[in-house]
Design a protein around this motif. Structure first.
Motif, mmCIF file in Angstrom:
data_model
loop_
_atom_site.group_PDB
_atom_site.id
_atom_site.type_symbol
_atom_site.label_atom_id
_atom_site.label_comp_id
_atom_site.label_asym_id
_atom_site.label_seq_id
_atom_site.Cartn_x
_atom_site.Cartn_y
_atom_site.Cartn_z
ATOM 1 N N ARG A 1 11.093 -82.913 -16.768
ATOM 2 C CA ARG A 1 11.412 -81.677 -15.734
ATOM 3 C C ARG A 1 12.557 -81.072 -15.871
ATOM 4 N N THR A 2 13.616 -81.685 -16.273
ATOM 5 C CA THR A 2 14.974 -81.162 -16.547
ATOM 6 C C THR A 2 14.941 -79.985 -17.757
ATOM 7 N N SER B 1 13.064 -76.879 -16.359
ATOM 8 C CA SER B 1 13.356 -76.562 -14.911
ATOM 9 C C SER B 1 13.525 -74.884 -14.647
ATOM 10 N N MET C 1 18.459 -73.271 -12.342
ATOM 11 C CA MET C 1 18.441 -74.906 -12.445
ATOM 12 C C MET C 1 18.140 -75.229 -10.761
ATOM 13 N N ASN D 1 16.585 -78.400 -9.019
ATOM 14 C CA ASN D 1 16.263 -79.490 -10.281
ATOM 15 C C ASN D 1 16.776 -80.858 -9.962
ATOM 16 N N ASN E 1 14.219 -82.034 -7.616
ATOM 17 C CA ASN E 1 13.034 -82.232 -8.473
ATOM 18 C C ASN E 1 13.206 -83.686 -9.511
#
Length: 417
Positions: A136-137, A140, A179, A182, A185
């Motif tokens: 996910r990073t 993002s 971002m 994030n 997230n």
């Protein structure tokens, strides 16, 4: 050489020799492996004969194990020297070890803690959490762009086109805007991905037919659907907060910004946003608004994701390949995620709309899931159910690919089944 009268050992050297797999404990498998070594000298053969006579037979079916501290304490209580150990001491030492490891032993709290932390389930949780955080990073900025597309109402839209939207986000909010959300997230995706992978592996064990090593298609779909439901229920409040944070700083209708396009008010963080939803939108009900369409979308998506990945691995990775390349795994994951998301995407859009329908800056309200579907189709057409589809492909393909590769790498590194 194993043991030589001319070169006496210390207890530490002897423990390292007997701990064949270097896991910090001596167990029956370690001693069996040592017994299987080939002697290279007469003293080696003598040592191995003592091992086979005193240890191999009584410990064949033993679950006993000794840590280094337990090993040294045992020998200290029986007046065995801590250094200058020779072949003359070995027979007595192995007799003591054999008795200690085969004797009935009550489980301690530390034994239970060890079993929990070194279980396959814990390894699956760690590997799944790592897979989610990394994947996910990486995607993002595209994830936030997709959410902005999804939550926009009827035209005129503030965000249109993939590259114009990325440029707008960068121009107005910089790297932090790309971002935005994030942190939330990652906080959400670690338990989400961890619970999903662990639940899937656990369901695989429960659903595996006797004598089989792989699930058939119906069982794999069932395991994936259960894994999806478990992960959603565990992490849904964080998901709704992540969506709110992604939207709050965007130039949707109602946001107050200065001449440079920067929000004039300070944006709340994870906990303040969660508390605000809880206090003003119905408590727990507010934190779980949109759970039903989310479950409808995630359960089949996760089921299809695992099924497509396993099926594509069978097609793209040659049978019997012990170390398939990361590139092939990435391709399998990317294709699996794209196929699964194409089928379930309208439910993902519906989930996002339900999550933000209580916000003051959003110019649409829905009374429920079916009202949202009818209103979206009436005002925005069928295309409204597929808003953000293109950037979603840009996100899903690398994200799922990286997720599966990271998960399998972590699982292999921890020797999880």
């Amino acid at each position: 050489m194993l043991m030589d009268d001319s070169e006496p050992w210390s207890l530490q050297q002897l423990f390292r020799f007997l701990d064949h797999n270097n896991d910090g404990h001596i167990d029956a498998k370690d001693l069996a492996a040592v017994c299987a070594l080939s002697p290279r000298s007469p003293s080696d053969e003598s040592t191995l004969n003592i091992l086979k006579t005193k240890v191999a037979v009584p410990l064949t079916d033993s679950d006993g194990r000794l840590s280094y501290s337990e090993f040294t304490q045992l020998l200290s209580l029986n007046a065995i020297p801590a250094r200058d150990i020779t072949a003359e001491h070995l027979e007595n030492i192995l007799t003591l070890v054999s008795k200690a490891m085969t004797a009935p032993r009550e489980s301690t709290l530390m034994d239970h803690v060890h079993n929990v932390f070194y279980s396959d389930t814990m390894k699956h949780l760690v590997a799944g959490g790592m897979a989610g955080a990394v994947s996910r990073t990486v995607v993002s900025p595209v994830e936030r762009m997709k959410i902005l597309f999804q939550v926009q109402g009827p035209e005129p839209a503030a965000y249109e086109g993939v590259f114009p939207t990325l440029a707008k986000m960068w121009r107005e909010e910089g790297f932090m805007g790309m971002m935005r959300g994030n942190g939330t997230n990652v906080v959400r995706i670690v338990p989400y991905s961890a619970s999903q992978f662990a639940a899937y592996e656990y369901c695989k064990t429960l659903l595996m037919a006797p004598g089989e090593t792989e699930l058939d298609t119906p069982r794999r779909l069932t395991a994936g659907a259960i894994a999806g439901i478990v992960s959603v229920v565990c992490t849904y409040p964080l998901d709704i907060v992540r969506t709110r944070l992604s939207v709050q700083s965007a130039t949707l209708e109602g946001n107050i910004r200065n001449n440079n396009g920067v929000p004039q008010r300070k944006l709340p963080g994870i906990l303040p946003t969660m508390l605000q939803i809880y206090r003003t939108e119905g408590g727990i009900v507010g934190l779980y608004r949109g759970l039903w369409p989310t479950t409808l979308g995630v359960a089949p998506y996760v089921a299809l994701n695992f099924q497509c990945y396993e099926g594509l691995k069978f097609l793209l990775i040659p049978p019997g390949s012990d170390t398939p390349s990361a590139t092939r795994k990435l391709i399998c994951g990317a294709l699996a995620g794209s196929i699964a998301q194409t089928i379930t995407y309208p439910l993902d859009v519906l989930r996002r709309r339900m999550q933000v329908t209580g916000m003051a800056t959003i110019n649409y309200k829905y009374s429920g899931t079916w009202d949202a579907v009818r209103t979206m189709v009436r005002n925005e057409g069928i295309r409204g159910l597929y808003k953000g589809m293109i950037p979603n492909y840009l996100k899903v393909a690398p994200a799922i690919g990286v997720s599966f590769v990271t998960y399998e790498w972590c699982k292999d590194a921890m020797n999880a089944r």
